[in-house]
Design a protein around this motif. Sequence first.
Motif, PDB file in Angstrom:
ATOM      1  N   ILE A  12     -29.569  22.607  44.900  1.00 48.43           N
ATOM      2  CA  ILE A  12     -29.854  23.598  43.722  1.00 48.43           C
ATOM      3  C   ILE A  12     -29.596  22.512  42.272  1.00 48.43           C
ATOM      4  O   ILE A  12     -30.277  22.660  41.404  1.00 48.43           O
ATOM      5  CB  ILE A  12     -28.649  24.446  43.625  1.00 48.43           C
ATOM      6  CG1 ILE A  12     -29.453  25.890  44.484  1.00 48.43           C
ATOM      7  CG2 ILE A  12     -28.868  25.408  42.191  1.00 48.43           C
ATOM      8  CD1 ILE A  12     -28.173  26.998  44.930  1.00 48.43           C
ATOM      9  N   LEU A  13     -28.396  22.044  42.355  1.00 47.18           N
ATOM     10  CA  LEU A  13     -27.923  20.968  41.211  1.00 47.18           C
ATOM     11  C   LEU A  13     -28.982  19.995  41.176  1.00 47.18           C
ATOM     12  O   LEU A  13     -29.746  19.560  40.029  1.00 47.18           O
ATOM     13  CB  LEU A  13     -26.749  20.421  41.590  1.00 47.18           C
ATOM     14  CG  LEU A  13     -25.454  21.262  41.441  1.00 47.18           C
ATOM     15  CD1 LEU A  13     -24.058  20.565  42.163  1.00 47.18           C
ATOM     16  CD2 LEU A  13     -25.394  21.813  40.027  1.00 47.18           C
ATOM     17  N   ALA A  14     -29.742  19.382  42.207  1.00 44.40           N
ATOM     18  CA  ALA A  14     -30.869  18.507  41.942  1.00 44.40           C
ATOM     19  C   ALA A  14     -32.065  18.805  41.483  1.00 44.40           C
ATOM     20  O   ALA A  14     -32.986  18.513  40.367  1.00 44.40           O
ATOM     21  CB  ALA A  14     -31.313  17.722  43.237  1.00 44.40           C
ATOM     22  N   LYS A  15     -32.471  20.424  41.703  1.00 46.55           N
ATOM     23  CA  LYS A  15     -33.312  20.890  41.378  1.00 46.55           C
ATOM     24  C   LYS A  15     -33.181  21.148  39.503  1.00 46.55           C
ATOM     25  O   LYS A  15     -34.037  21.228  38.821  1.00 46.55           O
ATOM     26  CB  LYS A  15     -33.785  22.115  41.980  1.00 46.55           C
ATOM     27  CG  LYS A  15     -34.546  21.836  43.168  1.00 46.55           C
ATOM     28  CD  LYS A  15     -34.880  22.933  44.097  1.00 46.55           C
ATOM     29  CE  LYS A  15     -35.760  22.867  45.406  1.00 46.55           C
ATOM     30  NZ  LYS A  15     -35.091  21.650  46.259  1.00 46.55           N
ATOM     31  N   LEU A  16     -32.020  21.554  39.225  1.00 52.65           N
ATOM     32  CA  LEU A  16     -31.667  22.065  37.878  1.00 52.65           C
ATOM     33  C   LEU A  16     -31.780  20.707  37.215  1.00 52.65           C
ATOM     34  O   LEU A  16     -32.135  20.865  36.059  1.00 52.65           O
ATOM     35  CB  LEU A  16     -30.213  22.494  37.943  1.00 52.65           C
ATOM     36  CG  LEU A  16     -30.020  23.681  38.524  1.00 52.65           C
ATOM     37  CD1 LEU A  16     -28.489  23.981  38.555  1.00 52.65           C
ATOM     38  CD2 LEU A  16     -30.632  25.001  37.754  1.00 52.65           C
ATOM     39  N   ASP A  17     -31.431  19.447  37.747  1.00 49.07           N
ATOM     40  CA  ASP A  17     -31.795  18.366  37.138  1.00 49.07           C
ATOM     41  C   ASP A  17     -33.083  18.053  36.822  1.00 49.07           C
ATOM     42  O   ASP A  17     -33.593  17.617  35.586  1.00 49.07           O
ATOM     43  CB  ASP A  17     -31.140  17.065  37.724  1.00 49.07           C
ATOM     44  CG  ASP A  17     -29.506  16.994  37.886  1.00 49.07           C
ATOM     45  OD1 ASP A  17     -28.941  17.915  36.883  1.00 49.07           O
ATOM     46  OD2 ASP A  17     -28.772  16.565  38.687  1.00 49.07           O
ATOM     47  N   GLU A  18     -33.912  18.378  37.809  1.00 48.58           N
ATOM     48  CA  GLU A  18     -35.277  18.058  37.661  1.00 48.58           C
ATOM     49  C   GLU A  18     -35.915  19.152  36.437  1.00 48.58           C
ATOM     50  O   GLU A  18     -36.743  18.440  35.736  1.00 48.58           O
ATOM     51  CB  GLU A  18     -36.043  18.462  38.933  1.00 48.58           C
ATOM     52  CG  GLU A  18     -35.906  17.366  39.978  1.00 48.58           C
ATOM     53  CD  GLU A  18     -36.832  17.704  41.237  1.00 48.58           C
ATOM     54  OE1 GLU A  18     -38.089  18.049  41.275  1.00 48.58           O
ATOM     55  OE2 GLU A  18     -36.187  17.851  42.328  1.00 48.58           O
ATOM     56  N   LEU A  19     -35.296  20.363  36.361  1.00 44.79           N
ATOM     57  CA  LEU A  19     -35.788  21.162  35.532  1.00 44.79           C
ATOM     58  C   LEU A  19     -35.283  20.749  34.103  1.00 44.79           C
ATOM     59  O   LEU A  19     -36.175  21.073  33.163  1.00 44.79           O
ATOM     60  CB  LEU A  19     -35.236  22.646  35.986  1.00 44.79           C
ATOM     61  CG  LEU A  19     -35.876  23.885  35.020  1.00 44.79           C
ATOM     62  CD1 LEU A  19     -37.536  23.569  35.230  1.00 44.79           C
ATOM     63  CD2 LEU A  19     -35.396  25.003  35.531  1.00 44.79           C
ATOM     64  N   ASP A  20     -34.210  20.167  34.019  1.00 45.96           N
ATOM     65  CA  ASP A  20     -33.697  19.399  32.639  1.00 45.96           C
ATOM     66  C   ASP A  20     -34.753  18.498  32.330  1.00 45.96           C
ATOM     67  O   ASP A  20     -35.140  18.541  31.033  1.00 45.96           O
ATOM     68  CB  ASP A  20     -32.431  18.885  32.965  1.00 45.96           C
ATOM     69  CG  ASP A  20     -31.179  19.660  33.031  1.00 45.96           C
ATOM     70  OD1 ASP A  20     -31.463  20.967  32.678  1.00 45.96           O
ATOM     71  OD2 ASP A  20     -30.031  19.023  33.419  1.00 45.96           O
ATOM     72  N   ALA A  21     -35.215  17.754  33.001  1.00 45.77           N
ATOM     73  CA  ALA A  21     -36.108  16.585  32.937  1.00 45.77           C
ATOM     74  C   ALA A  21     -37.681  17.210  32.318  1.00 45.77           C
ATOM     75  O   ALA A  21     -37.903  16.862  31.211  1.00 45.77           O
ATOM     76  CB  ALA A  21     -36.350  15.909  33.831  1.00 45.77           C
ATOM     77  N   LEU A  22     -37.990  18.344  33.133  1.00 48.87           N
ATOM     78  CA  LEU A  22     -39.101  18.757  32.744  1.00 48.87           C
ATOM     79  C   LEU A  22     -39.421  19.515  31.511  1.00 48.87           C
ATOM     80  O   LEU A  22     -39.908  19.467  30.484  1.00 48.87           O
ATOM     81  CB  LEU A  22     -39.757  19.700  33.753  1.00 48.87           C
ATOM     82  CG  LEU A  22     -39.955  19.102  35.202  1.00 48.87           C
ATOM     83  CD1 LEU A  22     -40.813  20.204  36.212  1.00 48.87           C
ATOM     84  CD2 LEU A  22     -41.155  18.015  34.788  1.00 48.87           C
ATOM     85  N   THR A  23     -37.964  19.961  31.057  1.00 50.31           N
ATOM     86  CA  THR A  23     -37.906  21.085  29.913  1.00 50.31           C
ATOM     87  C   THR A  23     -37.615  20.157  28.792  1.00 50.31           C
ATOM     88  O   THR A  23     -37.603  20.544  27.412  1.00 50.31           O
ATOM     89  CB  THR A  23     -36.983  22.189  29.602  1.00 50.31           C
ATOM     90  OG1 THR A  23     -35.641  21.744  30.531  1.00 50.31           O
ATOM     91  CG2 THR A  23     -37.291  23.090  31.023  1.00 50.31           C
ATOM     92  N   SER A  24     -37.351  18.942  28.933  1.00 53.16           N
ATOM     93  CA  SER A  24     -37.093  17.865  27.830  1.00 53.16           C
ATOM     94  C   SER A  24     -38.424  17.406  27.359  1.00 53.16           C
ATOM     95  O   SER A  24     -38.532  16.830  26.265  1.00 53.16           O
ATOM     96  CB  SER A  24     -36.304  16.690  28.258  1.00 53.16           C
ATOM     97  OG  SER A  24     -36.899  16.004  29.162  1.00 53.16           O
ATOM     98  N   LEU A  25     -39.727  17.741  28.083  1.00 52.44           N
ATOM     99  CA  LEU A  25     -40.848  17.239  27.645  1.00 52.44           C
ATOM    100  C   LEU A  25     -41.520  17.986  26.601  1.00 52.44           C
ATOM    101  O   LEU A  25     -41.207  19.359  26.338  1.00 52.44           O
ATOM    102  CB  LEU A  25     -41.740  17.390  28.752  1.00 52.44           C
ATOM    103  CG  LEU A  25     -41.577  16.407  30.110  1.00 52.44           C
ATOM    104  CD1 LEU A  25     -42.443  16.801  31.081  1.00 52.44           C
ATOM    105  CD2 LEU A  25     -41.455  14.801  29.692  1.00 52.44           C
ATOM    106  N   PRO A  26     -42.147  17.421  25.559  1.00 52.77           N
ATOM    107  CA  PRO A  26     -42.864  17.967  24.446  1.00 52.77           C
ATOM    108  C   PRO A  26     -43.815  19.346  24.766  1.00 52.77           C
ATOM    109  O   PRO A  26     -44.191  20.256  24.111  1.00 52.77           O
ATOM    110  CB  PRO A  26     -43.610  17.035  23.681  1.00 52.77           C
ATOM    111  CG  PRO A  26     -43.896  15.867  24.553  1.00 52.77           C
ATOM    112  CD  PRO A  26     -42.743  16.079  25.768  1.00 52.77           C
ATOM    113  N   GLN A  27     -44.577  19.170  25.986  1.00 50.34           N
ATOM    114  CA  GLN A  27     -45.342  20.267  26.438  1.00 50.34           C
ATOM    115  C   GLN A  27     -45.196  20.581  27.858  1.00 50.34           C
ATOM    116  O   GLN A  27     -44.474  19.715  28.587  1.00 50.34           O
ATOM    117  CB  GLN A  27     -47.041  19.623  26.527  1.00 50.34           C
ATOM    118  CG  GLN A  27     -47.409  19.158  25.284  1.00 50.34           C
ATOM    119  CD  GLN A  27     -47.664  20.350  24.301  1.00 50.34           C
ATOM    120  OE1 GLN A  27     -47.962  21.128  24.461  1.00 50.34           O
ATOM    121  NE2 GLN A  27     -47.074  20.022  22.864  1.00 50.34           N
ATOM    122  N   PRO A  28     -45.345  21.728  28.162  1.00 51.16           N
ATOM    123  CA  PRO A  28     -44.980  22.426  29.407  1.00 51.16           C
ATOM    124  C   PRO A  28     -45.845  21.691  30.465  1.00 51.16           C
ATOM    125  O   PRO A  28     -47.097  21.493  30.679  1.00 51.16           O
ATOM    126  CB  PRO A  28     -45.365  23.822  29.528  1.00 51.16           C
ATOM    127  CG  PRO A  28     -46.435  23.898  28.297  1.00 51.16           C
ATOM    128  CD  PRO A  28     -46.061  22.898  27.420  1.00 51.16           C
TER     129      PRO A  28
END
Length: 138
Positions: A12-28
Amino acid sequence: MLDKLRQLHADILAKLDELDALTSLPQPPMDRLPALRQALTRSSRARTMLLERVYDRLIADAPLAKKAGLEALKAEGKYNMITSTQHIGSWTLRQIADRWPDYCAASAQMRADMRKRIRSEKELIYPLLAEQKAARGG
């Protein structure tokens, strides 16, 4: 049980980190986001189901000082599942694409809540599961 819970927490923590990275992008990143959301949901639900199987025994066997904390975690788990389901339902892929900054903010709050929850589970449940494991000789 403890090893499985540790594995689920790490996943779960690894996936949350991945989601952190994706949501830092300017576009979805709609090519990666749906699969990651689904994988995170699966792992989180597996953790919830595992905990639901052990809560009653943990609460019954826990020292009095820890019973209230376990009962609170159990109750919060049910609330968190409802909140998560509402979040997923309200943030459809269309909504995410149309309101990316708003989704990023809402997602950040959900991720923070999940990390806090996992910290609480580690602090309270890991020692109790380790004691049970030791008492069984393994």
